[in-house]
Design a protein around this motif. Structure first.
Motif, mmCIF file in Angstrom:
data_model
loop_
_atom_site.group_PDB
_atom_site.id
_atom_site.type_symbol
_atom_site.label_atom_id
_atom_site.label_comp_id
_atom_site.label_asym_id
_atom_site.label_seq_id
_atom_site.Cartn_x
_atom_site.Cartn_y
_atom_site.Cartn_z
ATOM 1 N N ASN A 143 0.863 -1.323 -0.146
ATOM 2 C CA ASN A 143 0.098 0.097 0.088
ATOM 3 C C ASN A 143 0.987 1.261 0.038
ATOM 4 O OD1 ASN A 143 -2.171 -1.475 0.081
ATOM 5 N ND2 ASN A 143 -2.455 -1.396 2.310
ATOM 6 N N ASP A 144 1.836 1.243 0.725
ATOM 7 C CA ASP A 144 2.775 2.532 0.922
ATOM 8 C C ASP A 144 3.615 2.631 -0.664
ATOM 9 O OD1 ASP A 144 2.317 2.671 3.471
ATOM 10 O OD2 ASP A 144 3.961 1.729 4.379
ATOM 11 N N LEU A 145 3.820 1.581 -0.880
ATOM 12 C CA LEU A 145 4.533 1.609 -2.582
ATOM 13 C C LEU A 145 3.805 2.198 -3.646
ATOM 14 C CD1 LEU A 145 7.028 0.856 -3.946
ATOM 15 C CD2 LEU A 145 6.244 -1.373 -4.658
ATOM 16 N N ILE A 146 2.399 1.865 -3.614
ATOM 17 C CA ILE A 146 1.508 2.161 -4.791
ATOM 18 C C ILE A 146 1.442 3.737 -4.149
ATOM 19 C CG2 ILE A 146 -0.935 2.273 -5.305
ATOM 20 C CD1 ILE A 146 -0.855 -0.949 -4.658
ATOM 21 N N THR A 147 1.035 4.003 -2.788
ATOM 22 C CA THR A 147 0.813 5.628 -2.658
ATOM 23 C C THR A 147 1.998 6.352 -2.974
ATOM 24 O OG1 THR A 147 -0.530 4.774 -0.599
ATOM 25 C CG2 THR A 147 0.342 7.181 -0.752
ATOM 26 N N ASN A 148 3.263 5.956 -2.911
ATOM 27 C CA ASN A 148 4.399 6.810 -3.129
ATOM 28 C C ASN A 148 4.574 6.875 -4.642
ATOM 29 O OD1 ASN A 148 5.865 7.694 -0.459
ATOM 30 N ND2 ASN A 148 5.456 5.365 -0.131
ATOM 31 N N ILE A 149 4.649 5.691 -5.295
ATOM 32 C CA ILE A 149 4.529 5.399 -6.766
ATOM 33 C C ILE A 149 3.705 6.661 -7.142
ATOM 34 C CG2 ILE A 149 4.199 4.529 -8.834
ATOM 35 C CD1 ILE A 149 5.101 1.888 -7.310
ATOM 36 N N ALA A 150 2.258 6.554 -6.789
ATOM 37 C CA ALA A 150 1.145 7.525 -7.438
ATOM 38 C C ALA A 150 1.851 8.956 -7.319
ATOM 39 C CB ALA A 150 -0.083 7.393 -6.698
ATOM 40 N N HIS A 151 2.344 9.194 -5.944
ATOM 41 C CA HIS A 151 2.649 10.752 -5.554
ATOM 42 C C HIS A 151 3.853 11.076 -6.648
ATOM 43 C CE1 HIS A 151 4.897 13.633 -3.438
ATOM 44 N NE2 HIS A 151 3.778 14.241 -3.220
ATOM 45 N N ASP A 152 4.932 10.058 -6.606
ATOM 46 C CA ASP A 152 6.126 10.610 -7.062
ATOM 47 C C ASP A 152 5.992 10.718 -8.905
ATOM 48 O OD1 ASP A 152 7.560 10.997 -4.933
ATOM 49 O OD2 ASP A 152 8.441 9.186 -4.985
ATOM 50 N N LEU A 153 5.135 10.005 -9.076
ATOM 51 C CA LEU A 153 4.705 9.842 -10.717
ATOM 52 C C LEU A 153 3.909 11.286 -11.120
ATOM 53 C CD1 LEU A 153 3.827 6.272 -11.708
ATOM 54 C CD2 LEU A 153 5.924 7.610 -12.139
ATOM 55 N N LYS A 154 2.937 11.464 -10.278
ATOM 56 C CA LYS A 154 2.065 12.652 -10.459
ATOM 57 C C LYS A 154 2.772 13.935 -10.412
ATOM 58 C CE LYS A 154 -2.179 14.736 -8.659
ATOM 59 N NZ LYS A 154 -3.146 14.635 -7.484
ATOM 60 N N THR A 155 3.574 14.209 -9.219
ATOM 61 C CA THR A 155 4.348 15.670 -9.189
ATOM 62 C C THR A 155 5.090 15.689 -10.575
ATOM 63 O OG1 THR A 155 4.604 15.158 -6.768
ATOM 64 C CG2 THR A 155 5.954 16.849 -7.816
ATOM 65 N N PRO A 156 6.104 15.075 -11.123
ATOM 66 C CA PRO A 156 6.562 15.730 -12.499
ATOM 67 C C PRO A 156 5.498 15.785 -13.490
ATOM 68 C CG PRO A 156 7.392 13.549 -11.849
ATOM 69 C CD PRO A 156 6.560 13.835 -10.467
ATOM 70 N N LEU A 157 4.814 14.587 -13.679
ATOM 71 C CA LEU A 157 3.888 14.755 -14.682
ATOM 72 C C LEU A 157 3.109 15.934 -14.663
ATOM 73 C CD1 LEU A 157 3.230 12.797 -16.929
ATOM 74 C CD2 LEU A 157 1.466 11.849 -15.561
ATOM 75 N N THR A 158 2.256 16.389 -13.543
ATOM 76 C CA THR A 158 1.707 17.766 -13.546
ATOM 77 C C THR A 158 2.453 18.826 -13.971
ATOM 78 O OG1 THR A 158 0.692 16.628 -11.641
ATOM 79 C CG2 THR A 158 0.488 19.180 -12.024
ATOM 80 N N SER A 159 3.750 18.953 -13.697
ATOM 81 C CA SER A 159 4.738 19.983 -14.058
ATOM 82 C C SER A 159 4.831 20.113 -15.578
ATOM 83 C CB SER A 159 5.977 19.822 -13.311
ATOM 84 O OG SER A 159 5.715 20.114 -12.015
ATOM 85 N N ILE A 160 5.063 18.719 -15.976
ATOM 86 C CA ILE A 160 5.273 18.585 -17.593
ATOM 87 C C ILE A 160 4.022 19.009 -18.347
ATOM 88 C CG2 ILE A 160 5.612 16.897 -19.284
ATOM 89 C CD1 ILE A 160 7.111 15.299 -17.210
ATOM 90 N N ILE A 161 2.823 18.465 -17.904
ATOM 91 C CA ILE A 161 1.641 18.909 -18.519
ATOM 92 C C ILE A 161 1.314 20.317 -18.536
ATOM 93 C CG2 ILE A 161 -0.865 18.570 -18.436
ATOM 94 C CD1 ILE A 161 -0.659 15.648 -17.536
ATOM 95 N N GLY A 162 1.599 20.821 -17.102
ATOM 96 C CA GLY A 162 1.469 22.622 -17.267
ATOM 97 C C GLY A 162 2.382 23.135 -18.160
#
Length: 378
Positions: A143-162
């Motif tokens: 569960n921790d792995l999934i949560t951290n992966i989601a967070h760490d993938l989302k952060t740079p991806l959001t910046s790239i899209i922006g």
């Protein structure tokens, strides 16, 4: 084999109690029958012949048989009562385990087949408790792995899209210099995302034993010298100097060269990222042939890791300083990967940090233990 021994011991004790009960009944019945005629004669005032006729009549023989059965059952029960009581305890213990009470224990009394069964049930309970704990930890880790992966993938991806939306939307007039700046930021974020995914795959493969080591002979001194030279542009960009110190000119160890190189790439990379304030990185090699070991220390003199954080720095996704890690582009998996690889080789990795420097110390065997090849984490 153990079950057969328990069965034999149980059967032996059971048969022995039957023999003891039968012998006791025969003895009691024999004394009773031998003296019954005289006792009847005295009580009823009959002659010896008349008293004998009464004592050995069919009705009397029937009573003797009934009495023998009752005596046998009573004596056998008294002999078996401790075992019956222990069986009840065993049954209660098994029911407790079946109902989910894995903290219950059965008292081990004596040294017989039942005490052995009690030990086996207690051992089974301990193993079930440990298995349940491991499963809970694995579930939490997943569960921790999934949560951290989601967070760490989302952060740079959001910046790239922006940034890409700013570049492609046409709502805001951007100068050529600003466009280049935004493209560079999007590119750097994409590279960080790529590195995170690569590290994630590496960590998953290592953790679940999907990587087989290819053991050969690696000159650890030469390997470290080569890695430091490859990192020269990074050292230069960070304003750092580096130094390799070794008590031997050359030392071959049995290891998987590519995996061991990955360990020191991560450690040197971390020293550059977080040691820029110290202006220097030292890699020290200490060969210990008498202990069949080599110790490699990667030392930087920059950011001091707080003592409370040291025990967790090798855990996946753990970051001492979230803001600082975001700035330097860390994925939070490098040290976890390094730890996995070192342990695959039967070695250890530790860290210490104070005002005199931050030290990552790796200890490896010079000669490889073949039992560790094809290592898989439990």
């Amino acid at each position: 084999m153990k079950n057969n021994d328990i069965s034999k011991r149980f059967l032996t004790r059971f048969v022995l109690n039957i023999i003891i009960s039968a012998f006791a009944v025969c003895l009691i019945e024999g004394l009773l029958i031998f003296n019954m005629g005289r006792l009847i004669g005295v009580i009823m005032g009959l002659s010896e012949t008349e008293a004998g006729a009464v004592a050995y009549s069919p009705a009397a023989v029937f009573l003797y048989i009934i009495l023998a059965v009752i005596l046998f059952a009573l004596i056998f029960y008294l002999l078996e009562r401790p075992a019956i009581s222990y069986i009840r305890r065993l049954s209660e213990g098994i029911n407790a385990v079946a109902s989910g009470d894995l903290e219950s224990r059965i008292e081990v009394i004596g040294d017989d087949e039942f005490s052995e069964m009690a030990e086996n049930i207690n051992h089974m309970t301990d193993e079930l408790r440990e298995l349940l704990r491991s499963e809970r930890e694995a579930e939490q880790s997943k569960n921790d792995l999934i949560t951290n992966i989601a967070h760490d993938l989302k952060t740079p991806l959001t910046s790239i899209i922006g940034y890409l939306e700013l570049l492609s939307g046409g709502k805001v007039e951007l100068s050529p210099d600003m466009e280049k700046k935004y493209l560079k930021i999007a590119y750097n974020k994409s590279k960080r995302l790529e590195q995170l995914i690569a590290d994630l795959f590496s960590f998953t493969k290592l953790s679940y034993g999907r990587i087989t080591m290819k053991v050969g002979y690696v000159d650890i001194v030469k390997l470290l010298s080569q890695l430091l030279e490859e990192f020269y542009p990074n050292f230069s960009e960070a304003g750092l100097s580096y130094e390799l110190r070794s008590n031997v000119d050359s030392l071959e160890i049995a290891a998987d060269g590519s995996l061991i190189a990955r360990v020191f790439e991560n450690l040197i990379g971390n020293a550059i990222k977080y040691g820029a304030e110290g202006k220097k990185v030292i890699v020290r090699v200490s060969a210990e042939p008498q202990n069949d070991a080599v110790e490699v220390k990667v030392i930087n003199f920059g950011y001091v890791i707080p003592e409370k954080d040291l025990p967790q720095i090798f855990e996946k996704f753990y970051r001492v300083d979230q803001a600082r890690s975001t700035k330097t582009g860390g994925t939070g998996l490098g040290l976890a990967i390094a730890k996995e690889i070192v342990e695959m080789h039967g070695g250890s990795i530790t860290a210490s940090s104070d005002l005199s420097g931050t030290v990552f110390c790796v200890r490896l065997k010079i000669h490889f233990n073949k039992e560790l090849e094809n290592f898989k984490r439990a």
